[in-house]
Design an enzyme around this catalytic site. Structure first.
Site, PDB file in Angstrom:
ATOM      1  N   ARG A  85       0.396  -9.500   1.019  1.00  0.00           N
ATOM      2  CA  ARG A  85       0.180  -8.722  -0.202  1.00  0.00           C
ATOM      3  C   ARG A  85      -0.528  -9.524  -1.295  1.00  0.00           C
ATOM      4  NH1 ARG A  85       6.063  -6.217  -1.046  1.00  0.00           N
ATOM      5  NH2 ARG A  85       6.518  -7.845   0.489  1.00  0.00           N
TER       6      ARG A  85
ATOM      7  N   GLU B 241       8.708 -18.459  11.148  1.00  0.00           N
ATOM      8  CA  GLU B 241       8.825 -17.871   9.814  1.00  0.00           C
ATOM      9  C   GLU B 241      10.272 -17.484   9.479  1.00  0.00           C
ATOM     10  OE1 GLU B 241       7.133 -14.115   7.131  1.00  0.00           O
ATOM     11  OE2 GLU B 241       6.145 -14.626   9.015  1.00  0.00           O
TER      12      GLU B 241
ATOM     13  N   ARG C 142       2.137   1.336   2.294  1.00  0.00           N
ATOM     14  CA  ARG C 142       1.206   0.856   1.269  1.00  0.00           C
ATOM     15  C   ARG C 142       0.063   1.841   1.065  1.00  0.00           C
ATOM     16  NH1 ARG C 142       1.468  -5.524   3.061  1.00  0.00           N
ATOM     17  NH2 ARG C 142       3.710  -5.720   2.700  1.00  0.00           N
TER      18      ARG C 142
ATOM     19  N   LYS D 207       6.265 -21.337   8.461  1.00  0.00           N
ATOM     20  CA  LYS D 207       5.865 -20.348   7.454  1.00  0.00           C
ATOM     21  C   LYS D 207       7.108 -19.927   6.662  1.00  0.00           C
ATOM     22  CE  LYS D 207       3.467 -16.020   6.612  1.00  0.00           C
ATOM     23  NZ  LYS D 207       2.711 -14.867   7.117  1.00  0.00           N
TER      24      LYS D 207
ATOM     25  N   SER E 158       4.115 -15.055   0.936  1.00  0.00           N
ATOM     26  CA  SER E 158       4.203 -14.699  -0.492  1.00  0.00           C
ATOM     27  C   SER E 158       5.485 -13.956  -0.806  1.00  0.00           C
ATOM     28  CB  SER E 158       2.983 -13.893  -0.932  1.00  0.00           C
ATOM     29  OG  SER E 158       2.752 -12.785  -0.083  1.00  0.00           O
ATOM     30  N   GLY E 159       6.025 -13.233   0.170  1.00  0.00           N
ATOM     31  CA  GLY E 159       7.354 -12.658   0.030  1.00  0.00           C
ATOM     32  C   GLY E 159       7.537 -11.657  -1.093  1.00  0.00           C
ATOM     33  N   GLY E 160       6.464 -11.003  -1.510  1.00  0.00           N
ATOM     34  CA  GLY E 160       6.578 -10.027  -2.577  1.00  0.00           C
ATOM     35  C   GLY E 160       6.362 -10.595  -3.969  1.00  0.00           C
TER      36      GLY E 160
END
Length: 348
Positions: free
Chosen positions: A296, A179, A35, A221, A263-265
């Site tokens: 993110r 998760e 990132r 999660k 959020s998973g992208g």
């Protein structure tokens, strides 16, 4: 030896209290550097430290955030003034946690499927993290939707590993964040995602039961139920909210104190809008607290503003606080697009 379960239950409830969320700042070194590279930020330990200092020292973050998931590097880092990040979080009333899995590797004999590693030596690592001040932990398993995936073997293997991890956490006195992420990559429909997420969650809770994990002392999660990013039909927010809640009601026992979505992208605003839709449509009828544990979707706007430049720290922190505030509003079903026009001013 079974540990006293009440502190686990208390911590889990504290993490889910007040419609606040969990800041996932547990990116591995490789992910963080990736990132940074995209923003032209030096990929060094010092710049990772500076970035994490930006996050934990954001004034007012505790108004919207109950917990923060740290990485092994982060839990031992300090501000430039020498204050440990974990101590700053505790002083704010933000509960510190730690990512403890060792990442995913290819599953032998199952092309395209992954299994998460890290159980070796986990009991000792959990005890060390608890001594450092962590009160919860996180372990991620991933499932890809394809023509022949995920297989039953992949689902059961990862579910069993998640349950072993959760049992070790509770033995140590740490709340396990469980998760299981069904990835949004691919061209599958929302119906297919719902089918697979149901299979995964049912397998995970069966495994947790077999391993005698106290469900009152865990946090789930999961992913939201979404169409694949390449599917031609991208369902609206209300359809996604209904599909997600239907799946959770079908699979998650009411004894679980809370669910904190990854959020998973997902695009930043869509993650907030979809969380808001769930609360707007179902808030009064949910048996568990429902919140966010985004990485993110909370941090990316701040990272893009900061770009490694100290002159941008204040603006980046305002952006982080703004996203946390918007998602806090979404947890009450009161988020509106107009909120995106107002960036809070930080007072120092």
């Amino acid at each position: 030896m079974k540990t006293d379960q009440q502190p686990l239950v208390t911590t889990a409830r504290q993490l889910m209290a007040g419609k606040k969320g969990i800041l996932a700042m547990d990116e591995s070194t490789a992910t963080c550097n990736k990132r940074f590279k995209a923003q032209g930020i030096p990929e060094t330990e010092e710049y990772r430290r500076k970035y994490r200092e930006l996050l934990v020292t954001t004034h007012g973050l505790e108004e919207y955030i109950n917990g923060a998931i740290l990485f092994d590097e982060t839990i031992k880092q300090s501000t430039v003034a020498g204050d440990l990040f974990i101590d700053i979080l505790v002083k704010k009333g933000i509960i510190p946690g730690i990512k403890v899995d060792a990442g995913t590797v290819s599953m032998a004999g199952f092309m395209g499927e992954k299994v998460t590693e890290g159980l070796d030596g986990l009991r000792e690592r959990l005890a060390a993290y608890k001594k450092l001040g962590a009160r919860f932990a996180k372990w991620r398993a991933v499932f890809s939707i394809g023509t022949n995936t995920p297989t039953v073997t992949c689902i059961k293997t990862n579910a069993n590993v998640l349950a072993q991890y959760a049992a070790l956490c509770q033995e140590t006195g740490l709340v396990p964040f469980v998760e299981p992420e069904v990835l949004m990559d691919g061209g599958h429909s929302i119906e297919k995602c719902a089918e697979v997420t149901n299979q995964v969650l049912q397998a995970v809770f069966n495994a947790l039961h077999r391993h005698r994990v106290n469900l009152e002392g865990i946090i789930l999660k999961p992913n939201m139920v979404l169409p694949g990013i390449d599917h031609p039909i991208q369902n609206n927010n209300d359809e996604i909210a209904r599909a997600t809640i239907a799946c959770l009601l079908n699979c998650v026992p009411a004894s679980v104190p809370g669910i904190a979505f990854l959020s998973g992208g997902q695009p930043t605003l869509l993650a907030t809008e979809r969380l808001n839709a769930m609360h707007r449509l179902f808030n009064a009828s949910l048996p568990w607290a429902l919140t966010f544990s985004f990485s993110r979707a909370l941090q990316q706007p701040a990272l893009e503003i900061w770009k490694g430049n100290d002159a941008n720290i204040n603006a980046a922190q305002q952006s982080l606080l703004h996203r946390a505030a918007c998602n806090h509003a979404a947890c009450m079903g009161s988020y509106t697009p107009e909120m995106e026009k107002v960036i809070p001013n930080l007072i120092y």
